[in-house]
Design an enzyme around this catalytic site. Structure first.
Site, PDB file in Angstrom:
ATOM      1  N   HIS A  12     -43.111   1.889 -21.690  1.00 53.86           N
ATOM      2  CA  HIS A  12     -41.792   1.608 -21.096  1.00 53.86           C
ATOM      3  C   HIS A  12     -40.684   2.532 -21.632  1.00 53.86           C
ATOM      4  O   HIS A  12     -40.073   3.257 -20.843  1.00 53.86           O
ATOM      5  CB  HIS A  12     -41.451   0.123 -21.256  1.00 53.86           C
ATOM      6  CG  HIS A  12     -40.016  -0.196 -21.023  1.00 53.86           C
ATOM      7  ND1 HIS A  12     -39.407  -0.038 -19.790  1.00 53.86           N
ATOM      8  CD2 HIS A  12     -39.044  -0.633 -21.860  1.00 53.86           C
ATOM      9  CE1 HIS A  12     -38.127  -0.377 -19.894  1.00 53.86           C
ATOM     10  NE2 HIS A  12     -37.888  -0.736 -21.142  1.00 53.86           N
ATOM     11  N   HIS A  37     -34.766   2.635 -27.582  1.00 49.17           N
ATOM     12  CA  HIS A  37     -33.805   1.633 -27.111  1.00 49.17           C
ATOM     13  C   HIS A  37     -34.228   0.173 -27.298  1.00 49.17           C
ATOM     14  O   HIS A  37     -33.376  -0.702 -27.389  1.00 49.17           O
ATOM     15  CB  HIS A  37     -33.405   1.900 -25.653  1.00 49.17           C
ATOM     16  CG  HIS A  37     -34.367   1.375 -24.629  1.00 49.17           C
ATOM     17  ND1 HIS A  37     -35.450   2.092 -24.188  1.00 49.17           N
ATOM     18  CD2 HIS A  37     -34.418   0.196 -23.970  1.00 49.17           C
ATOM     19  CE1 HIS A  37     -36.111   1.381 -23.299  1.00 49.17           C
ATOM     20  NE2 HIS A  37     -35.502   0.224 -23.135  1.00 49.17           N
ATOM     21  N   GLU A  70     -34.332  -4.623 -30.717  1.00 40.34           N
ATOM     22  CA  GLU A  70     -34.513  -5.891 -29.999  1.00 40.34           C
ATOM     23  C   GLU A  70     -35.921  -6.461 -30.192  1.00 40.34           C
ATOM     24  O   GLU A  70     -36.083  -7.649 -30.400  1.00 40.34           O
ATOM     25  CB  GLU A  70     -34.225  -5.659 -28.503  1.00 40.34           C
ATOM     26  CG  GLU A  70     -34.401  -6.869 -27.609  1.00 40.34           C
ATOM     27  CD  GLU A  70     -33.339  -7.948 -27.817  1.00 40.34           C
ATOM     28  OE1 GLU A  70     -32.328  -7.659 -28.473  1.00 40.34           O
ATOM     29  OE2 GLU A  70     -33.553  -9.073 -27.340  1.00 40.34           O
ATOM     30  N   ASP A  71     -36.911  -5.609 -30.089  1.00 38.96           N
ATOM     31  CA  ASP A  71     -38.284  -6.120 -29.983  1.00 38.96           C
ATOM     32  C   ASP A  71     -39.215  -5.837 -31.158  1.00 38.96           C
ATOM     33  O   ASP A  71     -40.386  -6.231 -31.124  1.00 38.96           O
ATOM     34  CB  ASP A  71     -38.947  -5.550 -28.712  1.00 38.96           C
ATOM     35  CG  ASP A  71     -38.277  -6.068 -27.449  1.00 38.96           C
ATOM     36  OD1 ASP A  71     -37.727  -7.183 -27.500  1.00 38.96           O
ATOM     37  OD2 ASP A  71     -38.294  -5.358 -26.427  1.00 38.96           O
ATOM     38  N   ASP A  78     -33.247   2.199 -18.011  1.00 41.22           N
ATOM     39  CA  ASP A  78     -34.036   1.045 -18.484  1.00 41.22           C
ATOM     40  C   ASP A  78     -34.206   0.039 -17.340  1.00 41.22           C
ATOM     41  O   ASP A  78     -35.308  -0.423 -17.031  1.00 41.22           O
ATOM     42  CB  ASP A  78     -33.285   0.421 -19.669  1.00 41.22           C
ATOM     43  CG  ASP A  78     -33.918  -0.858 -20.173  1.00 41.22           C
ATOM     44  OD1 ASP A  78     -35.151  -0.899 -20.290  1.00 41.22           O
ATOM     45  OD2 ASP A  78     -33.162  -1.816 -20.455  1.00 41.22           O
ATOM     46  N   ASP A  94     -28.540   5.393  14.327  1.00 38.89           N
ATOM     47  CA  ASP A  94     -28.463   6.502  13.356  1.00 38.89           C
ATOM     48  C   ASP A  94     -29.085   6.145  12.011  1.00 38.89           C
ATOM     49  O   ASP A  94     -28.407   5.972  11.027  1.00 38.89           O
ATOM     50  CB  ASP A  94     -27.015   6.966  13.178  1.00 38.89           C
ATOM     51  CG  ASP A  94     -26.041   5.795  13.140  1.00 38.89           C
ATOM     52  OD1 ASP A  94     -26.517   4.654  13.170  1.00 38.89           O
ATOM     53  OD2 ASP A  94     -24.835   6.025  13.065  1.00 38.89           O
TER      54      ASP A  94
HETATM   55 MN    MN Z   1     -36.106  -1.674 -22.184  1.00 40.11          MN
END
Ligand code: MN
Length: 376
Positions: free
Chosen positions: A48, A72, A76-77, A139, A259
């Site tokens: 990712h 990034h 967080e993870d 992201d 169109d």
């Molecule tokens: Mn992410």
């Protein structure tokens, strides 16, 4: 999964002075931190951030932004900390990763008053450095592309947030490619039947009018060449979401919409734009009231182009955009096309005019949900 040297090569292709060492260290660090984590799809998690970095190389962004893309999700993870990122990659990169971590935790689409507060926090993170927004959009784009693996409820929430907040924000930044893909992916999730009806009709039309479309492309190219203009002529099918909003606005049936295909003429210089326009208008009948000169009067997001509509052989209306290569880049990549984010530019990213547009948009963002096109 993209290999380390492949990513470095991609960056070096547009930026020979890129800090190879920085990219390599960010790659290894993020890969090790995410370790055996998996995405909902079953892919290794690291795929990712790597895809996010790849999206940003398409926008030709500087090496710090690419490093941030790799990093990034680490705070967080994983067990990574801001202090560690600062120490290893410098506080400039640490601050952007930190801003992204804060945004990740915000619920932007809620009916409660918390939304105003959360939009304010989003604005604050973006104001610190606009690269926060560029990485966040990439992201979100990758998450939208891989949304099918998420539980249905989460899919809807992410798609709503994309349609209401991130796609308009990309548009406000002049990033039309990004905006359009985000809108279409969100549309597909929020209104699958409506989306399918439109995309089916689009491919039908494309097949039906293939010869006509090719004919117009060739003819336009010939006429321009004859007058000494070295033009690139192309055709494109409009996006499903833009068609959905048009049907809604004009209160017409999908079958009545004529169109759906637009043509684009890209020429070398500004004066060629007006010469090309003259050639088009002397050779074809113009549909009244459709001419717009966004070169003379650019849109707020710096968009420049001439728009006109002519009547083709089969009496069909043909929408045309005329612009230079440079205008084209800005039309597709917006703020990301500006030199300030490229290597060698001044580090003074905080005072860019475009940022004030992000702020203006965010501070005026409506607290109620924007209307979604009704089903057919
Ligand atoms: Mn992410």
């Amino acid at each position: 999964m993209m290999r380390q040297y492949e990513l470095v090569e991609r960056v070096q292709a547009y930026n020979p002075n890129a800090d190879e060492n920085l990219l390599n260290r960010a790659y290894v660090y993020a890969m090790q931190k995410h370790g055996t984590q998996k995405r909902a799809s079953g892919d290794p998690y690291f795929a990712h951030p790597l895809e996010v970095a790849a999206i940003l190389t398409d926008l030709k962004l500087d090496d710090a932004t690419i490093a941030v893309a790799l990093l990034h999700d680490t705070i967080e993870d994983t067990d990574a900390t801001r202090a560690e990122i600062d120490q290893l990659f410098g506080s400039e990169i640490g601050e952007i990763v930190d801003g992204l971590t804060k945004i990740e935790r915000l619920q932007l689409v809620t009916r409660e008053e918390a939304q105003a507060e959360n939009l304010r926090k989003l604005l604050l993170a973006i104001s610190a450095d606009i690269r926060v927004l560029l990485v966040k959009l990439a992201d979100r784009l990758h998450n939208m592309r891989t949304l099918d693996f998420m539980p249905p409820e989460k899919q809807m929430r992410i798609a709503e947030e994309t349609m209401d907040i991130y796609a308009p924000l990309a548009g406000r930044m002049g990033m039309q490619d990004m905006r359009s893909e985000l809108e279409n992916l969100a549309f597909k999730t929020l209104q699958p039947d409506h989306y399918k009806a439109i995309t089916d009709r689009l491919s039908e039309m494309q097949a039906e009018f293939k010869e006509t479309i090719d004919g117009i492309t060739v003819e336009l190219g010939k006429k321009l060449k004859h007058e000494g203009i070295d033009a690139r002529v192309s055709s494109r099918v409009k996006s499903a979401w833009s068609i959905a909003t048009k049907i809604d606005r004009k209160q017409i049936a999908l079958e009545q919409l004529s169109d759906m295909i637009g043509f684009r003429i890209i020429v070398p210089t500004l004066s060629d734009c007006y010469r090309a326009l003259g050639i088009v208008h002397t050779n074809w009948k113009v549909v009244p009231g459709r001419f717009k000169d966004y070169i003379s009067v650019p849109k707020h997001n710096d968009y420049r182009s001439i728009h006109t509509t002519i009547v083709g052989l089969g009496r069909q209306r043909i929408e045309l955009q005329i612009r230079t290569e440079e205008m084209h880049k800005i039309a597709e990549y917006g703020i990301a096309a500006h030199a300030a984010y490229k290597e060698g530019a001044t580090g003074d990213l905080h005072k860019l005019a475009d940022e004030s547009q992000a702020k203006a948009w965010l501070s005026s963002a409506s607290l109620c949900r924007s209307p979604v096109a009704p089903s057919l």
